[in-house]
Design a protein around this motif. Structure first.
Motif, PDB file in Angstrom:
ATOM      1  N   ILE A 221       0.183 -17.016   7.482  1.00 39.09           N
ATOM      2  CA  ILE A 221       0.398 -16.114   6.354  1.00 39.09           C
ATOM      3  C   ILE A 221       1.035 -14.840   6.892  1.00 39.09           C
ATOM      4  O   ILE A 221       0.442 -14.133   7.712  1.00 39.09           O
ATOM      5  CB  ILE A 221      -0.936 -15.795   5.648  1.00 39.09           C
ATOM      6  CG1 ILE A 221      -1.545 -17.082   5.079  1.00 39.09           C
ATOM      7  CG2 ILE A 221      -0.729 -14.763   4.550  1.00 39.09           C
ATOM      8  CD1 ILE A 221      -2.928 -16.913   4.515  1.00 39.09           C
ATOM      9  N   THR A 222       2.254 -14.572   6.444  1.00 36.35           N
ATOM     10  CA  THR A 222       2.976 -13.407   6.969  1.00 36.35           C
ATOM     11  C   THR A 222       3.533 -12.576   5.821  1.00 36.35           C
ATOM     12  O   THR A 222       3.869 -13.095   4.753  1.00 36.35           O
ATOM     13  CB  THR A 222       4.135 -13.843   7.880  1.00 36.35           C
ATOM     14  OG1 THR A 222       5.072 -14.615   7.121  1.00 36.35           O
ATOM     15  CG2 THR A 222       3.632 -14.669   9.052  1.00 36.35           C
ATOM     16  N   GLN A 223       3.635 -11.284   6.057  1.00 37.92           N
ATOM     17  CA  GLN A 223       4.320 -10.362   5.159  1.00 37.92           C
ATOM     18  C   GLN A 223       5.234  -9.510   6.039  1.00 37.92           C
ATOM     19  O   GLN A 223       4.838  -8.441   6.506  1.00 37.92           O
ATOM     20  CB  GLN A 223       3.311  -9.499   4.399  1.00 37.92           C
ATOM     21  CG  GLN A 223       2.478 -10.281   3.386  1.00 37.92           C
ATOM     22  CD  GLN A 223       1.523  -9.399   2.610  1.00 37.92           C
ATOM     23  OE1 GLN A 223       0.415  -9.140   3.066  1.00 37.92           O
ATOM     24  NE2 GLN A 223       1.944  -8.936   1.441  1.00 37.92           N
ATOM     25  N   PRO A 224       6.452  -9.987   6.289  1.00 38.97           N
ATOM     26  CA  PRO A 224       7.336  -9.324   7.262  1.00 38.97           C
ATOM     27  C   PRO A 224       7.587  -7.849   6.969  1.00 38.97           C
ATOM     28  O   PRO A 224       7.771  -7.051   7.891  1.00 38.97           O
ATOM     29  CB  PRO A 224       8.632 -10.141   7.161  1.00 38.97           C
ATOM     30  CG  PRO A 224       8.218 -11.458   6.591  1.00 38.97           C
ATOM     31  CD  PRO A 224       7.064 -11.179   5.695  1.00 38.97           C
ATOM     32  N   ASP A 225       7.562  -7.476   5.686  1.00 39.35           N
ATOM     33  CA  ASP A 225       7.796  -6.079   5.323  1.00 39.35           C
ATOM     34  C   ASP A 225       6.500  -5.313   5.101  1.00 39.35           C
ATOM     35  O   ASP A 225       6.515  -4.194   4.584  1.00 39.35           O
ATOM     36  CB  ASP A 225       8.653  -6.008   4.059  1.00 39.35           C
ATOM     37  CG  ASP A 225      10.029  -6.627   4.272  1.00 39.35           C
ATOM     38  OD1 ASP A 225      10.540  -6.520   5.403  1.00 39.35           O
ATOM     39  OD2 ASP A 225      10.568  -7.212   3.323  1.00 39.35           O
ATOM     40  N   GLY A 226       5.370  -5.919   5.472  1.00 33.48           N
ATOM     41  CA  GLY A 226       4.084  -5.252   5.288  1.00 33.48           C
ATOM     42  C   GLY A 226       3.495  -5.518   3.911  1.00 33.48           C
ATOM     43  O   GLY A 226       4.125  -6.144   3.047  1.00 33.48           O
ATOM     44  N   PRO A 227       2.303  -5.039   3.669  1.00 33.35           N
ATOM     45  CA  PRO A 227       1.653  -5.279   2.381  1.00 33.35           C
ATOM     46  C   PRO A 227       2.229  -4.401   1.280  1.00 33.35           C
ATOM     47  O   PRO A 227       2.902  -3.403   1.539  1.00 33.35           O
ATOM     48  CB  PRO A 227       0.187  -4.910   2.658  1.00 33.35           C
ATOM     49  CG  PRO A 227       0.266  -3.869   3.737  1.00 33.35           C
ATOM     50  CD  PRO A 227       1.431  -4.278   4.601  1.00 33.35           C
ATOM     51  N   SER A 228       1.928  -4.774   0.031  1.00 36.86           N
ATOM     52  CA  SER A 228       2.428  -4.017  -1.121  1.00 36.86           C
ATOM     53  C   SER A 228       1.505  -2.880  -1.513  1.00 36.86           C
ATOM     54  O   SER A 228       1.873  -2.059  -2.346  1.00 36.86           O
ATOM     55  CB  SER A 228       2.597  -4.955  -2.328  1.00 36.86           C
ATOM     56  OG  SER A 228       3.409  -6.059  -1.995  1.00 36.86           O
ATOM     57  N   PHE A 229       0.316  -2.832  -0.920  1.00 38.70           N
ATOM     58  CA  PHE A 229      -0.621  -1.764  -1.271  1.00 38.70           C
ATOM     59  C   PHE A 229      -0.446  -0.569  -0.325  1.00 38.70           C
ATOM     60  O   PHE A 229       0.130  -0.685   0.759  1.00 38.70           O
ATOM     61  CB  PHE A 229      -2.067  -2.266  -1.234  1.00 38.70           C
ATOM     62  CG  PHE A 229      -2.511  -2.831   0.092  1.00 38.70           C
ATOM     63  CD1 PHE A 229      -2.884  -2.000   1.154  1.00 38.70           C
ATOM     64  CD2 PHE A 229      -2.587  -4.206   0.289  1.00 38.70           C
ATOM     65  CE1 PHE A 229      -3.296  -2.524   2.371  1.00 38.70           C
ATOM     66  CE2 PHE A 229      -2.993  -4.733   1.495  1.00 38.70           C
ATOM     67  CZ  PHE A 229      -3.354  -3.891   2.543  1.00 38.70           C
ATOM     68  N   SER A 230      -0.965   0.572  -0.756  1.00 40.46           N
ATOM     69  CA  SER A 230      -1.016   1.751   0.101  1.00 40.46           C
ATOM     70  C   SER A 230      -2.433   2.299   0.081  1.00 40.46           C
ATOM     71  O   SER A 230      -3.154   2.173  -0.912  1.00 40.46           O
ATOM     72  CB  SER A 230      -0.019   2.816  -0.363  1.00 40.46           C
ATOM     73  OG  SER A 230      -0.353   3.283  -1.664  1.00 40.46           O
ATOM     74  N   GLU A 314      -1.958  -9.662   6.235  1.00 37.68           N
ATOM     75  CA  GLU A 314      -1.809  -8.243   6.553  1.00 37.68           C
ATOM     76  C   GLU A 314      -3.045  -7.516   6.031  1.00 37.68           C
ATOM     77  O   GLU A 314      -3.203  -7.298   4.832  1.00 37.68           O
ATOM     78  CB  GLU A 314      -0.546  -7.679   5.915  1.00 37.68           C
ATOM     79  CG  GLU A 314       0.735  -8.191   6.545  1.00 37.68           C
ATOM     80  CD  GLU A 314       0.966  -7.611   7.936  1.00 37.68           C
ATOM     81  OE1 GLU A 314       0.539  -6.456   8.170  1.00 37.68           O
ATOM     82  OE2 GLU A 314       1.571  -8.298   8.770  1.00 37.68           O
ATOM     83  N   ILE A 315      -3.929  -7.127   6.930  1.00 39.96           N
ATOM     84  CA  ILE A 315      -5.255  -6.637   6.548  1.00 39.96           C
ATOM     85  C   ILE A 315      -5.359  -5.137   6.799  1.00 39.96           C
ATOM     86  O   ILE A 315      -4.884  -4.618   7.820  1.00 39.96           O
ATOM     87  CB  ILE A 315      -6.356  -7.359   7.363  1.00 39.96           C
ATOM     88  CG1 ILE A 315      -6.194  -8.879   7.254  1.00 39.96           C
ATOM     89  CG2 ILE A 315      -7.736  -6.908   6.902  1.00 39.96           C
ATOM     90  CD1 ILE A 315      -6.302  -9.433   5.861  1.00 39.96           C
ATOM     91  N   HIS A 316      -6.016  -4.453   5.845  1.00 38.24           N
ATOM     92  CA  HIS A 316      -6.465  -3.082   6.092  1.00 38.24           C
ATOM     93  C   HIS A 316      -7.987  -3.099   6.068  1.00 38.24           C
ATOM     94  O   HIS A 316      -8.601  -3.588   5.114  1.00 38.24           O
ATOM     95  CB  HIS A 316      -5.948  -2.119   5.025  1.00 38.24           C
ATOM     96  CG  HIS A 316      -6.385  -0.698   5.254  1.00 38.24           C
ATOM     97  ND1 HIS A 316      -5.623   0.205   5.962  1.00 38.24           N
ATOM     98  CD2 HIS A 316      -7.512  -0.040   4.894  1.00 38.24           C
ATOM     99  CE1 HIS A 316      -6.260   1.361   6.027  1.00 38.24           C
ATOM    100  NE2 HIS A 316      -7.409   1.247   5.376  1.00 38.24           N
ATOM    101  N   TYR A 317      -8.595  -2.593   7.131  1.00 35.03           N
ATOM    102  CA  TYR A 317     -10.053  -2.559   7.214  1.00 35.03           C
ATOM    103  C   TYR A 317     -10.561  -1.144   6.960  1.00 35.03           C
ATOM    104  O   TYR A 317      -9.936  -0.160   7.337  1.00 35.03           O
ATOM    105  CB  TYR A 317     -10.532  -3.000   8.602  1.00 35.03           C
ATOM    106  CG  TYR A 317     -10.326  -4.466   8.896  1.00 35.03           C
ATOM    107  CD1 TYR A 317     -11.107  -5.438   8.298  1.00 35.03           C
ATOM    108  CD2 TYR A 317      -9.347  -4.881   9.799  1.00 35.03           C
ATOM    109  CE1 TYR A 317     -10.920  -6.787   8.572  1.00 35.03           C
ATOM    110  CE2 TYR A 317      -9.156  -6.228  10.089  1.00 35.03           C
ATOM    111  CZ  TYR A 317      -9.948  -7.177   9.470  1.00 35.03           C
ATOM    112  OH  TYR A 317      -9.764  -8.502   9.743  1.00 35.03           O
TER     113      TYR A 317
END
Length: 637
Positions: A221-230, A314-317
């Protein structure tokens, strides 16, 4: 320094609160911090807050003297370094939550008791180092000599060696009652000498499991441009959604000020309690009923989540900072996981007349955390969808609590030779402080309605829907009815959609069984919240918990039954929706020795909140793929 009233507690704030209490002479060498929490501001205080305003951060602690049992609650302003209030607790009405050090103390207390040790010897157990006493909440059964005492009840298990999972070998038929303040066993009930199941259940031992399968191929599972959240501190923004991530020692993950496209939906959302009542009525097990939030503190039992195992992509903890028994802060890394994931088709149509073909893919934002409470593990997952849907899902896994299986028991499943898994329930209470498009809401109960054959319905095909406004708290104690399609719509009478009707969000309940214990039972009286799928109450700042403030050894009718007894007006008021949901677990052989995830939950869907499908602007998925890579995978997108 905290810049918002809802920011999670920091280590400095926990330290500051302890220092203030020390300087005020409120701590002794035997004082322990049973729970430490942020004092959250009220609705009115938050409504008045503006960015840059000074923030008075307050810390609430439940203080237990482990030498005397005396208990008090304190509120300290960490900002202004002063004690705001101190209140003594009547421990005959309820005890402080159980602390980790008390669990550890039980092993020493039980093994020092002669009666218990002799009972083990009779069962052929002489090496007590391999016995695992399991300390469990005592409940409240009006048993002689128990009122006001701080108690645990202790069942035991046997390990064949240090790394052997003891849950496969219950030492059944015997229970010890332990007074934690006197630090002694006050009673041993030795019902019978049941055989100890011999077969091991070591699911993490290759010798037991056998060779790992080799046929699974990797999923990347990849998101080359990063996640859509901020993420900005505790504030999360994603596809029109905005909310704050909170964390509480008792409830764990809390979501604050959930809004969509700038419109408020839920002021505060949490799983405020869960109760696990067991069905075995035997003399050594009749008391098995656990409140995992109020007695054991869900938030304190959090796991550190691992990338690639608990969360993918792409995880934010978010870390959690909690206080230990000494009131000192401890950081729990990776306590909360934030990520987005694909969720299949969002909408699709191939038109017969125009020849157009359109497909859009659904996506959801996932906010989750995991806890381990004794033998069970629970995942708590909040999902926010592109179309405005809010969903909650609990994932129960881990190891079932076991017993000796005898004589075709009607209250347990034999999951291995001589090993029983008693029937039980997992019942959760979601507390949803609703603000659908504004602070004043109301709740309508809707269900299908058959229409008899008549002049208006000559061939009998008609059906319609009834709607009933729940106007007072006495009316808003309801059961789900899946056969009649019963749902509850939370509306804002002061906000209309383009059709002139109130905007709303609809609660869809799974409609599984509520509490099954007899109405005369102790657990029925203490877990009254779990007897209804829906409660609606008038918002009150101090009404936070469905089973009451101090749940450990609590007395009957605390929490929702008491709140709702006021019978307040809830029609177009500030309201709280409480939803009971869960599972009734009749264990399977497939649930042993470690249980595949069992899910339960609920859904909130917009109904007339938008004037049309809010996802018409979701782009073709091929447009999101860099350089057209993968475009061939969705020919009609």
């Amino acid at each position: 320094m905290s810049h918002h009233p809802l920011d999670r507690l920091t280590a400095d704030e926990i330290d500051a609160a302890r220092v203030v209490l020390e300087q005020a002479g409120l701590l002794t060498p035997t004082t322990r911090f049973a729970v430490v929490q942020l004092v959250e501001p009220s609705r009115a205080e938050l409504a008045a807050f503006r960015e840059g305003d000074p923030v008075d951060r307050r810390v609430r602690s439940v203080l237990l003297d482990v030498a005397t049992g005396a208990t008090r609650t304190s509120i300290v302003s960490a900002t202004h370094a002063r004690v705001v209030s101190v209140t003594d607790v009547d421990t005959a009405q309820g005890q402080a939550p159980i602390m980790l050090e008390e669990f550890m103390l039980v092993d020493e207390i039980v093994k020092a008791d002669e009666t218990w040790a002799k009972a083990m010897a009779v069962r052929g157990i002489t090496d007590l180092s391999l016995v695992r006493p399991c300390p469990l909440s005592a409940g409240d059964f009006d048993l002689p000599g128990e009122k006001g005492r701080r108690l645990l009840r202790v069942l035991s298990f046997l390990a064949n060696r240090e790394e052997d999972h003891c849950w496969a070998h219950p030492i059944d038929g015997i229970v010890a009652y332990v007074d934690l303040i006197e630090k002694r066993v006050i009673k041993v009930i030795d019902q019978a000498e049941f055989p100890i199941p011999a077969e091991e259940g070591n699911f993490d031992d290759p010798a037991y499991v056998g060779p790992m399968r080799t046929t699974l191929k990797p999923i990347s599972i990849t998101q080359p441009d990063g996640p859509s959240f901020s993420v900005d501190g505790s504030l999360v923004t994603w596809e029109g959604w905005q909310f704050r991530v909170g964390y509480d020692a008792r409830e764990g993950l809390v979501l604050h000020q959930i809004s969509l496209q700038g419109r408020p939906l839920i002021h505060r959302a949490s799983i405020a309690e869960m109760v696990v009542p067991y069905a075995d009525p035997s003399p050594v097990r009749f008391w098995q009923n656990y409140f995992d939030a109020g007695e054991y503190l869900l938030g304190v039992n959090v796991n550190a989540l691992d990338l690639g195992c608990d969360c993918l992509g792409e995880i934010h903890y978010f870390d959690a900072v909690l206080a230990d028994g000494e009131g000192r802060p401890a950081v729990f890394p990776n306590a909360i996981c934030l990520h987005e994931e694909d969720h299949g088709v969002l909408w699709k149509h191939t038109d017969l007349f125009t020849g157009s073909k359109n497909t859009r893919r659904q996506r959801r934002l996932v906010i989750s955390f995991f806890v381990t409470v004794g033998n069970y593990d629970y995942g708590f997952y909040w999902y926010l969808y592109l179309d405005g849907t809010i969903q909650f899902e609990s994932k129960a896994t881990g190891v079932m609590f076991t017993s000796s299986y005898q004589d075709d028991s009607p209250y347990a499943t034999e999951v291995a030779p001589g090993l029983g898994a008693p029937y039980h329930q997992h019942l959760f209470s979601a507390r949803l402080d609703m603000t659908v498009d504004g602070p004043r809401n109301a709740v309508d109960e809707l269900q299908v309605q058959r229409v008899p054959v008549s002049a208006e319905n000559p061939v009998g095909n008609a059906f319609t829907r009834s709607s009933t406004r729940l106007k007072r708290e006495s009316e808003a104690q309801r059961l789900a009815d899946p056969l009649n399609g019963r749902v509850w719509r939370i509306v804002n009478p002061e906000s209309a959609n383009r059709m002139g009707r109130p905007v709303g969000y609809q609660l869809h309940a799974q409609g599984t069984p509520v509490l099954l214990a007899d109405p005369s039972s102790s657990i029925h009286r203490r877990a009254g919240f779990a007897t209804k799928h829906l409660w609606v109450t008038r918002y009150a700042e101090d009404e936070r918990y469905p089973a009451g403030e101090l749940v450990n050894q609590s007395t009957p009718h605390a929490g929702l039954p008491t709140y709702a007894a006021a019978d307040r007006d809830i029609d177009g008021q500030e309201i709280v929706v409480w939803h009971t949901f869960g599972s009734t677990h009749f264990p399977r052989l497939e649930d042993w020795p470690v249980m595949p995830v069992e899910t339960t939950g609920f859904t909130l869907k917009p109904v007339g909140f938008f004037d049309r499908n809010p996802t018409l602007d979701v782009p073709d998925s091929r447009e999101l793929t860099a350089h057209g890579e993968g475009a061939h995978s969705c020919a009609c997108c």
